[in-house]
Design an enzyme around this catalytic site. Structure first.
Site, PDB file in Angstrom:
ATOM      1  N   THR A  72     -11.083   5.805   4.823  1.00  0.00           N
ATOM      2  CA  THR A  72     -10.625   5.096   3.623  1.00  0.00           C
ATOM      3  C   THR A  72      -9.241   4.508   3.870  1.00  0.00           C
ATOM      4  OG1 THR A  72     -11.920   6.569   2.213  1.00  0.00           O
ATOM      5  CG2 THR A  72     -10.098   5.400   1.156  1.00  0.00           C
ATOM      6  N   ASN A 151     -24.290   3.440   4.501  1.00  0.00           N
ATOM      7  CA  ASN A 151     -24.282   4.894   4.291  1.00  0.00           C
ATOM      8  C   ASN A 151     -25.339   5.377   3.310  1.00  0.00           C
ATOM      9  OD1 ASN A 151     -22.279   3.402   2.626  1.00  0.00           O
ATOM     10  ND2 ASN A 151     -22.211   5.329   1.507  1.00  0.00           N
ATOM     11  N   SER A 199     -14.564   7.860  11.004  1.00  0.00           N
ATOM     12  CA  SER A 199     -14.115   9.061  10.303  1.00  0.00           C
ATOM     13  C   SER A 199     -14.684  10.295  11.007  1.00  0.00           C
ATOM     14  CB  SER A 199     -14.634   8.986   8.862  1.00  0.00           C
ATOM     15  OG  SER A 199     -14.279  10.146   8.161  1.00  0.00           O
ATOM     16  N   HIS A 201     -15.179  13.434  10.216  1.00  0.00           N
ATOM     17  CA  HIS A 201     -16.089  14.402   9.600  1.00  0.00           C
ATOM     18  C   HIS A 201     -17.530  13.915   9.518  1.00  0.00           C
ATOM     19  CE1 HIS A 201     -16.433  12.947   5.276  1.00  0.00           C
ATOM     20  NE2 HIS A 201     -15.380  12.258   5.647  1.00  0.00           N
ATOM     21  N   THR A 237       4.157  12.364  10.712  1.00  0.00           N
ATOM     22  CA  THR A 237       3.894  13.261  11.838  1.00  0.00           C
ATOM     23  C   THR A 237       2.394  13.392  12.065  1.00  0.00           C
ATOM     24  OG1 THR A 237       5.915  14.451  11.339  1.00  0.00           O
ATOM     25  CG2 THR A 237       4.315  15.603  12.732  1.00  0.00           C
ATOM     26  N   CYS A 326     -19.915  10.183  -3.880  1.00  0.00           N
ATOM     27  CA  CYS A 326     -19.066  10.029  -5.047  1.00  0.00           C
ATOM     28  C   CYS A 326     -19.879   9.696  -6.296  1.00  0.00           C
ATOM     29  CB  CYS A 326     -18.019   8.959  -4.807  1.00  0.00           C
ATOM     30  SG  CYS A 326     -18.707   7.415  -4.276  1.00  0.00           S
TER      31      CYS A 326
END
Ligand code: PLP
Length: 376
Positions: A72, A151, A199, A201, A237, A326
């Site tokens: 995202t 997706n 991504s 995951h 970081t 979602c």
């Protein structure tokens, strides 16, 4: 009760080797990669090795890989900078993109007054490339943003063909490759893409880690300002353990690609066969030949039972989705299926069943048992 996880397009089970790698980094490699002492330099070298590993998987050069917190973030960054810093005046996209693209484009339209053109989507979920050519031939400083694999339906875009068209019309090409990276071989020496997003995951890596491929000399500017991390393109970081885990997960996905994808393909055929046997009137949105991992089905149950379907399966320990994660649980129809189906078909119960190499035929049998137990 055995849990049956068939929602791998939402997220995947993390590989044990990835957890091991991340744990090692968390426990031992705690330095800040920006520190100049050896403990910091050690963390820096983990990041740079991870970058090389990821670049090699998609045949890019290491300097073209920038780490982000998610796909995202990477999509937001690229689209925003393309409009703001590269002075593009038009985006060509489609209405079946993930909201991480669609809502960004709508926001940029409002903020910058850019033109947005949507390529037609055919009833089978494919992008109409003839219409894309018509839109491209209008000219103007343009970015094309089209996802590699949808997706919700698993429909695959011909990345090479769209890349060639974008090159021919001298426009930039961004592709959200979240559902294909780690599942399809991608060779960026052969495919002409300016920006690609992934991504971790979704390929058995950690959540909260992603990367962007940014073609050399693209002129993209940072979204986040601060430290000099990621060559000044993404301050903050670096999440060393997440990055190391993501690289390990991608390397393993590509090392096992053929074997795992063949296995998933067989499972998908078994799933399709079983569904057809038990529900002869079932239809598959986007067809049966999309990516091995995703199957989207409309069931011949009565329309008022749509919301109950997921709940009923969940009670039996079976995790599947309706559309993108979602939206599951909400009765709002999928924005993807809305582009493909008639009003009447859109109201019928539909499920996205998404597979990984961790699934078995037994999982599919349990899903079928669960579905047959529904007295609709
Ligand atoms: N793009 C696509 C196609 C996706 O499927 C997803 C996740 O559902 C995303 C973007 C968002 O990815 P992330 O969870 O890394 O923000």
């Amino acid at each position: 009760m055995k849990k049956v996880y068939l929602d791998n397009a939402s997220t995947t089970f993390i590989r044990p080797e990835v957890v091991q790698e991340m744990t090692k980094v968390l426990m031992e490699d705690y330095g800040n990669p920006s520190s100049t002492h050896s403990i910091g330099r050690n963390s820096k070298s983990i990041i740079e090795l991870s970058r090389k590993t990821i670049a090699k998987c998609i045949n890019a050069s290491a300097q073209e890989i920038i780490f982000t917190s998610s796909a995202t973030e990477a999509n937001n960054w690229i689209l925003r900078s393309a409009v703001k810093d590269l002075n593009l005046t038009r985006i060509i996209t489609s209405k079946v993109e993930h909201h991480a693209v669609l809502y960004v484009v709508q926001q940029l339209e409002k903020e910058f007054g850019i033109a947005v053109d949507y390529v037609d989507v055919r009833p089978d979920g494919t992008i109409d490339l003839t219409h894309l050519v018509t839109l491209l031939s209008k000219g103007g400083a343009t970015l094309v943003s089209l996802m590699h694999v949808n997706n919700e339906t698993g429909v695959v875009l011909d990345l090479q063909r769209v890349g060639m068209l974008c090159k021919e019309y001298k426009v930039l090409f961004h592709s959200d490759a979240v559902q294909s990276i780690g599942k399809r071989s991608i060779d960026l020496e052969l495919v002409s893409v300016d920006f690609l997003v992934a991504s971790a995951h979704k390929f058995h890596g950690p959540k909260g880690a992603g990367f962007a491929y940014i073609k050399k000399n693209s002129g993209i500017q940072p979204l986040l300002f601060g430290g000099e991390q990621e060559k000044g393109l993404r301050a903050g970081t670096e999440a060393v353990h997440q990055i190391a885990g993501m690289a390990k997960a991608l390397a393993l996905s590509y090392a096992n690609l053929e074997e795992e994808m063949n296995y998933i393909s067989e499972l998908k055929s078994y799933l399709i066969g079983s569904l057809r046997t038990d529900f002869p009137q079932i239809s598959f949105n986007g067809g049966e030949n999309g990516i091995e991992t995703i199957l989207n089905a409309t069931f011949p149950f009565s329309t008022d039972k749509t919301a109950m379907l997921l709940f009923h399966l969940d009670m039996k320990g079976i995790a599947v989705s309706r559309g993108s994660a979602c939206q599951s649980g909400s009765i709002k129809p999928s924005h993807v299926l809305a582009e493909m189906l008639t009003e009447k078909d859109l109201k019928k119960p539909n499920l996205r069943i998404s597979l990984s190499h961790y699934n078995t035929k037994e999982d599919i049998d349990l899903l079928l048992e669960g579905l047959k137990g529904i007295s609709f």
